[in-house]
Design a protein around this motif. Structure first.
Motif, PDB file in Angstrom:
ATOM      1  N   ASN A 199     108.556  37.439 -11.616  1.00  0.00           N
ATOM      2  CA  ASN A 199     108.457  38.348 -12.763  1.00  0.00           C
ATOM      3  C   ASN A 199     107.895  37.664 -14.008  1.00  0.00           C
ATOM      4  O   ASN A 199     108.026  38.166 -15.111  1.00  0.00           O
ATOM      5  N   SER A 239     106.000  40.471  -8.844  1.00  0.00           N
ATOM      6  CA  SER A 239     106.970  41.540  -9.111  1.00  0.00           C
ATOM      7  C   SER A 239     106.671  42.319 -10.390  1.00  0.00           C
ATOM      8  O   SER A 239     107.341  43.318 -10.677  1.00  0.00           O
ATOM      9  N   GLN A 292     105.301  44.920 -12.760  1.00  0.00           N
ATOM     10  CA  GLN A 292     104.759  46.264 -12.577  1.00  0.00           C
ATOM     11  C   GLN A 292     104.172  46.855 -13.860  1.00  0.00           C
ATOM     12  O   GLN A 292     103.307  47.728 -13.793  1.00  0.00           O
ATOM     13  N   ASN A 293     104.652  46.416 -15.015  1.00  0.00           N
ATOM     14  CA  ASN A 293     104.321  47.096 -16.267  1.00  0.00           C
ATOM     15  C   ASN A 293     103.197  46.435 -17.059  1.00  0.00           C
ATOM     16  O   ASN A 293     102.803  46.953 -18.109  1.00  0.00           O
ATOM     17  N   LYS A 326      99.277  44.222 -16.763  1.00  0.00           N
ATOM     18  CA  LYS A 326      98.152  43.843 -15.911  1.00  0.00           C
ATOM     19  C   LYS A 326      97.270  42.868 -16.669  1.00  0.00           C
ATOM     20  O   LYS A 326      97.325  42.761 -17.905  1.00  0.00           O
ATOM     21  N   ASP A 347     108.233  42.149 -17.325  1.00  0.00           N
ATOM     22  CA  ASP A 347     108.270  43.606 -17.231  1.00  0.00           C
ATOM     23  C   ASP A 347     109.036  44.252 -18.379  1.00  0.00           C
ATOM     24  O   ASP A 347     108.889  45.447 -18.615  1.00  0.00           O
TER      25      ASP A 347
END
Length: 384
Positions: A26, A72, A74-75, A77, A141
């Motif tokens: 993460n 991991s 996700q939020n 990029k 994240d």
């Protein structure tokens, strides 16, 4: 990469060191676009914070562009331009669920009080900070916030600590419409606390300091009254005289351990570290606020005992509130204030230094030279 490097009290320099890597699924790696030197960094620079280790990179106020993300994440990029709150927090523990992000239970193995903080000694987890070209961002994240498309990068970097901390200082005061608010300290956090007091409904704002150029700056920026404490014999009496002998409704300590106190306080607190720094501003707050009033503390103190007049607190029926700012909780409201034109945080930036001049930047800021209010560091890879 180029990074600030701590070599001991009053000794920092820019050096080449290894770029950070993904260490956890993460994590993210962020290429820094702006970083600030904070008044709290000066506590480290002056050697006042325990377990500040040689070789560490400071810097808990920074923005940057995401270069790499762990599997991991996700939020975020690659390519996102983000502001990174100084708090490192998990988002899922008991305290994070209460939006007490500065008190995260999972990001600082060294203590149970405060969570992780970038670039702030091993007492806050030992994470390297953002006064560098690249920084590892854990818990990617939940911490970083993507910059709104219309936001100035230098407004954004002040949303990582200074502005939210000043705002929370005012918020913790429980300011009601028409209240008289006294802010002790005209550094960046005190300046933002004064401005935020108006946003929360204050009827009168007074700022106390002893550096003339800082007082003149806050007077212009926050449209407040000012007091130079060197011109005052008794601070509590002076504030009471200004407030019909009642005292202020709210007093804010935006100074902390390095307050200019008596010679004995300076010796025992700042020089010998026998207590948590000079408590003079805490005394002023407690003795200057009215009965039933509120004292809000955001100044940084050490972990050891201090001589606080607790009897006065009890007898006057005071409320004392204190904490590190939970930056993420305040961001929606503060971004709204910026976009509405009520405040432009970057107006407090007075100095911009290339990262390789970090030693000069610390010296100028620490010594209050050249009317310095807030210095910003710009890595060599940044072109604007």
């Amino acid at each position: 990469m180029l990074a600030m490097n701590y070599r001991g009290p009053y000794r920092v320099r820019a050096v080449n060191k290894a770029e950070p890597e993904i260490e956890h699924p993460n994590d993210a790696i962020v290429r820094v676009t702006r970083s600030c030197i904070c008044g709290s960094d000066l506590h480290l620079y002056h050697g006042l914070v325990p377990d500040t280790r040689v070789g560490m990179t400071f810097g808990h106020e920074f923005t940057g562009i995401v270069e790499e993300v762990g599997p991991s994440v996700q939020n975020l990029k690659k390519g996102d331009h983000v502001l990174v709150p100084f708090n490192i927090f998990c988002g899922s523990c008991f305290f994070c669920k209460k939006e007490l992000y500065s008190n995260c239970h999972n990001t600082n193995p060294e203590a149970t009080a405060v969570g992780g903080i970038y670039g702030y000694s091993h007492t806050t987890g030992g994470y390297d900070g953002g006064q560098a070209e690249y920084v590892r961002v854990p818990m990617a994240d939940v911490g970083p916030t993507v910059l709104p498309a219309d936001m100035d990068i230098e407004d954004a970097v002040l949303l990582t600590d200074a502005f939210p901390t000043g705002y929370q200082a005012a918020e913790m005061g429980g300011i009601r419409e028409g209240d008289t608010v006294v802010v002790f300290g005209a550094g960046p956090v005190g300046i933002f606390a004064a401005k935020s007091a108006w946003l929360l409904g204050a009827g009168r704002v007074i700022v106390v300091d002893h550096v003339d150029y800082r007082l003149e700056f806050v007077k212009r920026f926050a449209q407040c009254e000012i007091v130079n404490f060197k011109e005052v014999n008794d601070m509590a009496e002076h504030i009471k005289k200004m407030t019909d002998w009642l005292g202020a409704d709210v007093c804010i300590d935006a100074v902390g351990a390095e307050a200019v106190g008596s010679a004995l306080q300076h010796l025992t607190g700042v020089k010998l570290k026998l207590q948590a720094g000079s408590a003079i501003v805490l005394h002023w707050c407690i003795n200057s606020v009215r009965k039933g009033g509120t004292v809000s503390v955001v100044g940084v103190y050490g972990p050891t005992g201090n001589m606080v007049p607790i009897g006065n607190v009890v007898n006057k029926g005071l409320t004392i509130r204190a904490n590190q700012a939970s930056v993420k909780r305040h961001l929606p409201r503060l971004i709204e204030h910026i976009q509405a034109g009520r405040i432009k945080p970057s107006e407090i930036i007075t100095h911009r230094f290339p990262l390789d001049a970090v030693s000069d930047a610390y010296h100028i800021f620490s010594s209050k030279l050249d009317n310095c209010i807030k210095p910003v560091l710009i890595p060599p890879s940044v072109t604007h």
